[in-house]
Design a protein around this motif. Structure first.
Motif, PDB file in Angstrom:
ATOM      1  N   VAL A  30       0.836  -1.200   0.000  1.00 27.16           N
ATOM      2  CA  VAL A  30       0.000   0.000   0.000  1.00 27.16           C
ATOM      3  C   VAL A  30       0.875   1.257   0.000  1.00 27.16           C
ATOM      4  O   VAL A  30       0.630   2.201  -0.756  1.00 27.16           O
ATOM      5  CB  VAL A  30      -0.962  -0.001   1.211  1.00 27.16           C
ATOM      6  N   VAL A  31       1.925   1.267   0.819  1.00 29.91           N
ATOM      7  CA  VAL A  31       2.779   2.444   0.936  1.00 29.91           C
ATOM      8  C   VAL A  31       3.566   2.700  -0.354  1.00 29.91           C
ATOM      9  O   VAL A  31       3.683   3.848  -0.806  1.00 29.91           O
ATOM     10  CB  VAL A  31       3.740   2.294   2.148  1.00 29.91           C
ATOM     11  N   PHE A  32       4.091   1.637  -0.950  1.00 28.85           N
ATOM     12  CA  PHE A  32       4.928   1.781  -2.149  1.00 28.85           C
ATOM     13  C   PHE A  32       4.173   1.396  -3.423  1.00 28.85           C
ATOM     14  O   PHE A  32       4.751   0.856  -4.360  1.00 28.85           O
ATOM     15  CB  PHE A  32       6.198   0.927  -2.012  1.00 28.85           C
ATOM     16  N   ARG A  33       2.900   1.718  -3.452  1.00 27.35           N
ATOM     17  CA  ARG A  33       2.042   1.369  -4.583  1.00 27.35           C
ATOM     18  C   ARG A  33       2.579   1.900  -5.909  1.00 27.35           C
ATOM     19  O   ARG A  33       2.601   1.194  -6.903  1.00 27.35           O
ATOM     20  CB  ARG A  33       0.642   1.930  -4.326  1.00 27.35           C
ATOM     21  N   GLU A  34       3.033   3.132  -5.935  1.00 26.65           N
ATOM     22  CA  GLU A  34       3.496   3.734  -7.187  1.00 26.65           C
ATOM     23  C   GLU A  34       4.741   3.033  -7.734  1.00 26.65           C
ATOM     24  O   GLU A  34       4.861   2.820  -8.941  1.00 26.65           O
ATOM     25  CB  GLU A  34       3.804   5.234  -6.996  1.00 26.65           C
ATOM     26  N   ASP A  35       5.668   2.674  -6.842  1.00 24.29           N
ATOM     27  CA  ASP A  35       6.873   1.971  -7.288  1.00 24.29           C
ATOM     28  C   ASP A  35       6.525   0.619  -7.904  1.00 24.29           C
ATOM     29  O   ASP A  35       7.119   0.204  -8.902  1.00 24.29           O
ATOM     30  CB  ASP A  35       7.845   1.760  -6.121  1.00 24.29           C
ATOM     31  N   LEU A  36       5.576  -0.065  -7.304  1.00 23.27           N
ATOM     32  CA  LEU A  36       5.183  -1.372  -7.815  1.00 23.27           C
ATOM     33  C   LEU A  36       4.365  -1.263  -9.095  1.00 23.27           C
ATOM     34  O   LEU A  36       4.432  -2.139  -9.956  1.00 23.27           O
ATOM     35  CB  LEU A  36       4.407  -2.137  -6.748  1.00 23.27           C
ATOM     36  N   GLU A  37       3.589  -0.177  -9.248  1.00 23.68           N
ATOM     37  CA  GLU A  37       2.826   0.013 -10.483  1.00 23.68           C
ATOM     38  C   GLU A  37       3.752   0.141 -11.680  1.00 23.68           C
ATOM     39  O   GLU A  37       3.452  -0.365 -12.758  1.00 23.68           O
ATOM     40  CB  GLU A  37       1.935   1.260 -10.383  1.00 23.68           C
ATOM     41  N   GLU A  38       4.879   0.803 -11.486  1.00 28.74           N
ATOM     42  CA  GLU A  38       5.844   0.942 -12.579  1.00 28.74           C
ATOM     43  C   GLU A  38       6.374  -0.408 -13.024  1.00 28.74           C
ATOM     44  O   GLU A  38       6.612  -0.635 -14.207  1.00 28.74           O
ATOM     45  CB  GLU A  38       7.008   1.828 -12.143  1.00 28.74           C
ATOM     46  N   VAL A  39       6.567  -1.307 -12.080  1.00 27.43           N
ATOM     47  CA  VAL A  39       7.135  -2.622 -12.390  1.00 27.43           C
ATOM     48  C   VAL A  39       6.076  -3.575 -12.925  1.00 27.43           C
ATOM     49  O   VAL A  39       6.317  -4.320 -13.875  1.00 27.43           O
ATOM     50  CB  VAL A  39       7.794  -3.227 -11.129  1.00 27.43           C
ATOM     51  N   TRP A  40       4.876  -3.579 -12.332  1.00 25.89           N
ATOM     52  CA  TRP A  40       3.878  -4.597 -12.631  1.00 25.89           C
ATOM     53  C   TRP A  40       2.849  -4.191 -13.678  1.00 25.89           C
ATOM     54  O   TRP A  40       2.073  -5.023 -14.124  1.00 25.89           O
ATOM     55  CB  TRP A  40       3.141  -5.001 -11.356  1.00 25.89           C
ATOM     56  N   SER A  41       2.783  -2.937 -14.080  1.00 25.62           N
ATOM     57  CA  SER A  41       1.786  -2.511 -15.061  1.00 25.62           C
ATOM     58  C   SER A  41       2.421  -2.444 -16.441  1.00 25.62           C
ATOM     59  O   SER A  41       3.609  -2.199 -16.581  1.00 25.62           O
ATOM     60  CB  SER A  41       1.219  -1.139 -14.691  1.00 25.62           C
ATOM     61  N   PRO A  42       1.603  -2.638 -17.494  1.00 32.44           N
ATOM     62  CA  PRO A  42       2.153  -2.558 -18.847  1.00 32.44           C
ATOM     63  C   PRO A  42       2.603  -1.137 -19.162  1.00 32.44           C
ATOM     64  O   PRO A  42       2.128  -0.170 -18.559  1.00 32.44           O
ATOM     65  CB  PRO A  42       0.984  -2.988 -19.739  1.00 32.44           C
ATOM     66  N   GLY A  43       3.502  -1.022 -20.098  1.00 31.17           N
ATOM     67  CA  GLY A  43       4.005   0.297 -20.493  1.00 31.17           C
ATOM     68  C   GLY A  43       2.886   1.172 -21.033  1.00 31.17           C
ATOM     69  O   GLY A  43       1.949   0.699 -21.666  1.00 31.17           O
ATOM     70  N   ARG A  44       3.005   2.456 -20.776  1.00 29.11           N
ATOM     71  CA  ARG A  44       1.965   3.388 -21.212  1.00 29.11           C
ATOM     72  C   ARG A  44       2.339   3.959 -22.573  1.00 29.11           C
ATOM     73  O   ARG A  44       3.469   4.333 -22.815  1.00 29.11           O
ATOM     74  CB  ARG A  44       1.823   4.538 -20.225  1.00 29.11           C
TER      75      ARG A  44
END
Length: 151
Positions: A30-44
């Motif tokens: 929850v705290v580091f959500r943004e860091d993990l979104e960069e790794v786990w989400s497809p490229g924009r």
């Protein structure tokens, strides 16, 4: 039933440690959500219709279900129920597989270290759950069950 073997007590403590570690990891997600979104989400890309994944609620619900199940099964396994030992072994094996799969996604270094530690704890828990003394403890019928069966 006689004294509980040390392997059962150690497995119980390790399962408690897994539950607490899962809570810590859930809070860190929850705290580091943004860091993990960069790794786990497809490229924009500018014209993409792919929506970013919302993985935090999934992780929190998954943690809650596994933690409640494990905390319910630990006393049953300590009391000698073999099916509870099997279920806890499946939970630990699932945690081990999930941690190994997650570390391959190259999460941030903090998560990588904690994930590897969680994999080690899950593997050691499996060793104690499948220790011969633990098997013997969970397979020995309770004296009260034997007495009831005779009457």
């Amino acid at each position: 039933m006689g004294k509980r073997p040390a392997s059962v007590d150690l497995a119980s403590w390790l399962l408690w440690i897994q539950v607490v570690a899962g809570l810590v990891m859930s809070i860190l997600v929850v705290v580091f959500r943004e860091d993990l979104e960069e790794v786990w989400s497809p490229g924009r890309s500018g014209d993409s219709t792919v929506q970013q994944l919302e993985f935090v609620p999934v992780i929190l619900v998954l943690y809650g279900v596994i933690a409640i199940t494990a905390l319910t099964l630990v006393p049953m396994m300590r009391a000698g129920h073999n099916w509870a030992r099997h279920a806890l072994a499946l939970i630990s094996a699932g945690i081990l597989l999930a941690t190994l799969a997650t570390v391959r996604t190259m999460p941030p270094p903090l998560f990588r270290g904690l994930i590897i530690a969680a994999a080690v704890v899950a593997a050691v828990t499996l060793v104690f759950l499948w220790h011969p003394d633990s098997r013997r403890h969970c397979r020995v019928p309770d004296e009260t069950d034997t007495a009831e069966a005779r009457s």
